[in-house]
Design a protein around this motif. Structure first.
Motif, PDB file in Angstrom:
ATOM      1  N   ASP A  21      69.635-116.009  -6.516  1.00  0.00           N
ATOM      2  CA  ASP A  21      70.426-117.204  -6.856  1.00  0.00           C
ATOM      3  C   ASP A  21      70.875-117.964  -5.605  1.00  0.00           C
ATOM      4  O   ASP A  21      71.472-119.026  -5.728  1.00  0.00           O
ATOM      5  CB  ASP A  21      71.586-116.875  -7.803  1.00  0.00           C
ATOM      6  N   ASP A  22      70.595-117.418  -4.396  1.00  0.00           N
ATOM      7  CA  ASP A  22      70.955-118.102  -3.139  1.00  0.00           C
ATOM      8  C   ASP A  22      72.386-118.656  -3.247  1.00  0.00           C
ATOM      9  O   ASP A  22      72.641-119.825  -2.955  1.00  0.00           O
ATOM     10  CB  ASP A  22      69.939-119.219  -2.856  1.00  0.00           C
ATOM     11  N   ALA A  23      73.297-117.806  -3.670  1.00  0.00           N
ATOM     12  CA  ALA A  23      74.639-118.279  -4.031  1.00  0.00           C
ATOM     13  C   ALA A  23      75.392-118.810  -2.828  1.00  0.00           C
ATOM     14  O   ALA A  23      75.534-118.130  -1.811  1.00  0.00           O
ATOM     15  CB  ALA A  23      75.428-117.133  -4.658  1.00  0.00           C
ATOM     16  N   HIS A  24      75.861-120.042  -2.957  1.00  0.00           N
ATOM     17  CA  HIS A  24      76.809-120.608  -2.002  1.00  0.00           C
ATOM     18  C   HIS A  24      78.169-120.793  -2.683  1.00  0.00           C
ATOM     19  O   HIS A  24      79.200-120.615  -2.073  1.00  0.00           O
ATOM     20  CB  HIS A  24      76.312-121.967  -1.501  1.00  0.00           C
ATOM     21  N   ARG A  25      78.129-121.225  -3.947  1.00  0.00           N
ATOM     22  CA  ARG A  25      79.352-121.585  -4.678  1.00  0.00           C
ATOM     23  C   ARG A  25      79.026-121.555  -6.155  1.00  0.00           C
ATOM     24  O   ARG A  25      77.843-121.567  -6.526  1.00  0.00           O
ATOM     25  CB  ARG A  25      79.791-122.997  -4.267  1.00  0.00           C
ATOM     26  N   ILE A  59      70.211-111.564   6.837  1.00  0.00           N
ATOM     27  CA  ILE A  59      70.401-112.820   7.568  1.00  0.00           C
ATOM     28  C   ILE A  59      69.355-113.799   7.045  1.00  0.00           C
ATOM     29  O   ILE A  59      68.260-113.388   6.657  1.00  0.00           O
ATOM     30  CB  ILE A  59      70.250-112.564   9.095  1.00  0.00           C
ATOM     31  N   GLU A  60      69.709-115.080   7.017  1.00  0.00           N
ATOM     32  CA  GLU A  60      68.712-116.105   6.694  1.00  0.00           C
ATOM     33  C   GLU A  60      68.350-116.804   7.998  1.00  0.00           C
ATOM     34  O   GLU A  60      69.181-117.485   8.601  1.00  0.00           O
ATOM     35  CB  GLU A  60      69.254-117.085   5.650  1.00  0.00           C
ATOM     36  N   LEU A  61      67.124-116.583   8.426  1.00  0.00           N
ATOM     37  CA  LEU A  61      66.662-117.084   9.723  1.00  0.00           C
ATOM     38  C   LEU A  61      65.968-118.418   9.554  1.00  0.00           C
ATOM     39  O   LEU A  61      65.331-118.686   8.532  1.00  0.00           O
ATOM     40  CB  LEU A  61      65.658-116.090  10.325  1.00  0.00           C
ATOM     41  N   LEU A 118      69.295-110.700  -3.753  1.00  0.00           N
ATOM     42  CA  LEU A 118      68.855-110.474  -2.376  1.00  0.00           C
ATOM     43  C   LEU A 118      69.136-111.653  -1.448  1.00  0.00           C
ATOM     44  O   LEU A 118      68.655-111.686  -0.320  1.00  0.00           O
ATOM     45  CB  LEU A 118      67.352-110.170  -2.370  1.00  0.00           C
ATOM     46  N   HIS A 119      69.924-112.623  -1.904  1.00  0.00           N
ATOM     47  CA  HIS A 119      70.137-113.828  -1.088  1.00  0.00           C
ATOM     48  C   HIS A 119      71.467-114.454  -1.501  1.00  0.00           C
ATOM     49  O   HIS A 119      71.592-114.961  -2.614  1.00  0.00           O
ATOM     50  CB  HIS A 119      68.960-114.789  -1.356  1.00  0.00           C
ATOM     51  N   ALA A 120      72.468-114.397  -0.609  1.00  0.00           N
ATOM     52  CA  ALA A 120      73.783-114.958  -0.931  1.00  0.00           C
ATOM     53  C   ALA A 120      74.549-115.256   0.353  1.00  0.00           C
ATOM     54  O   ALA A 120      74.352-114.596   1.381  1.00  0.00           O
ATOM     55  CB  ALA A 120      74.577-113.977  -1.788  1.00  0.00           C
ATOM     56  N   HIS A 121      75.416-116.238   0.270  1.00  0.00           N
ATOM     57  CA  HIS A 121      76.146-116.734   1.446  1.00  0.00           C
ATOM     58  C   HIS A 121      77.645-116.528   1.301  1.00  0.00           C
ATOM     59  O   HIS A 121      78.181-116.499   0.196  1.00  0.00           O
ATOM     60  CB  HIS A 121      75.831-118.217   1.659  1.00  0.00           C
ATOM     61  N   THR A 122      78.292-116.430   2.465  1.00  0.00           N
ATOM     62  CA  THR A 122      79.754-116.272   2.495  1.00  0.00           C
ATOM     63  C   THR A 122      80.329-117.335   3.428  1.00  0.00           C
ATOM     64  O   THR A 122      79.605-118.186   3.956  1.00  0.00           O
ATOM     65  CB  THR A 122      80.151-114.877   3.037  1.00  0.00           C
ATOM     66  N   ASP A 159      73.798-114.615   5.421  1.00  0.00           N
ATOM     67  CA  ASP A 159      74.262-115.897   5.960  1.00  0.00           C
ATOM     68  C   ASP A 159      73.253-116.476   6.947  1.00  0.00           C
ATOM     69  O   ASP A 159      72.397-115.770   7.466  1.00  0.00           O
ATOM     70  CB  ASP A 159      75.661-115.732   6.566  1.00  0.00           C
ATOM     71  N   HIS A 160      73.404-117.798   7.196  1.00  0.00           N
ATOM     72  CA  HIS A 160      72.467-118.514   8.086  1.00  0.00           C
ATOM     73  C   HIS A 160      72.693-118.118   9.533  1.00  0.00           C
ATOM     74  O   HIS A 160      73.826-118.155  10.017  1.00  0.00           O
ATOM     75  CB  HIS A 160      72.672-120.027   7.964  1.00  0.00           C
ATOM     76  N   ASP A 161      71.609-117.808  10.231  1.00  0.00           N
ATOM     77  CA  ASP A 161      71.743-117.356  11.629  1.00  0.00           C
ATOM     78  C   ASP A 161      72.232-118.461  12.553  1.00  0.00           C
ATOM     79  O   ASP A 161      72.793-118.177  13.597  1.00  0.00           O
ATOM     80  CB  ASP A 161      70.404-116.801  12.145  1.00  0.00           C
TER      81      ASP A 161
HETATM   82 ZN   LIG Z   1      70.282-119.389   1.562  1.00  0.00          ZN
END
Ligand SMILES: [Zn+2]
Length: 189
Positions: free
Chosen positions: A148-152, A69-71, A8-12, A40-42
């Motif tokens: 996992d708040d995946a960034h990389r 969105i991550e606010l 439920l939490h991942a970044h691109t 992604d971060h707002d």
């Molecule tokens: Zn995050």
């Protein structure tokens, strides 16, 4: 009904992640996930809202994709996840451990953010997929989730949720809010 597995939490690359939206979806499909939220971060320079929206709508995922969105909470440093279903929305207090919050401070934040108008229903008991047991307590009246708040790499696939629900975005959100969710961790590597 089989349990559905999801992150439920991942970044691109629309914020500080290293994968494009398409590559992120492919990463989780390869891992056998049933659903994924792109969050992604707002406030990131890379996030141009309409381009973000278009990029996500262009995808043709096999898995069930949530827009999110991550606010930044405007009054102090606290990230809040908003995950959009079709009708339903899930609001998440993200990684309290990153702000070194006590349980009492976490509960205070929950109340303040709800008064602000963001109806938090869940809390991450993880930080980039690492378990933060302090917050996994019934004292905090929020549903506990793992992401996992995946960034990389190596974030991908460290922790996830399993939900007993039909395969629909709104059903998954409703099941999570009802607490029909379990948190799962990959074996330590
Ligand atoms: Zn995050």
């Amino acid at each position: 009904m089989p349990l559905l597995r999801g992150n439920l939490h991942a970044h691109t690359t629309f914020s500080d992640g290293v994968r494009s939206p398409a590559a992120l979806v492919e990463e989780y499909e390869r891992r056998g996930y049933d659903f994924l939220a792109i969050t992604d971060h707002d406030d990131h320079d890379n996030l141009e809202p309409s381009a973000y929206e278009r990029a996500i709508l262009r995808l043709a995922p096999q898995l069930l994709l949530f827009r999110g969105i991550e606010l930044n909470y405007p009054r102090f440093a606290q990230h809040v996840g908003r995950i959009d279903g079709d009708e339903e929305t899930l609001w998440v207090l993200n990684h309290p451990s990153r702000y070194r919050l006590s349980v009492a401070e976490t509960i205070d934040r929950m109340h303040e953010i709800r008064r602000w108008g963001w109806p938090l229903a869940a809390i991450e008991v993880t930080d980039t997929g690492h378990y933060r047991e302090l917050y996994d307590t019934p004292e905090i009246p929020l549903v506990k989730i793992a992401t996992d708040d995946a960034h990389r790499p190596p974030h991908f696939g460290r922790a996830w949720v399993e939900v007993d629900a039909p395969r629909s975005r709104d059903a998954i959100i409703r099941a999570i809010r009802a607490g029909d969710v379990r948190i799962v961790f990959a074996p330590a590597s």
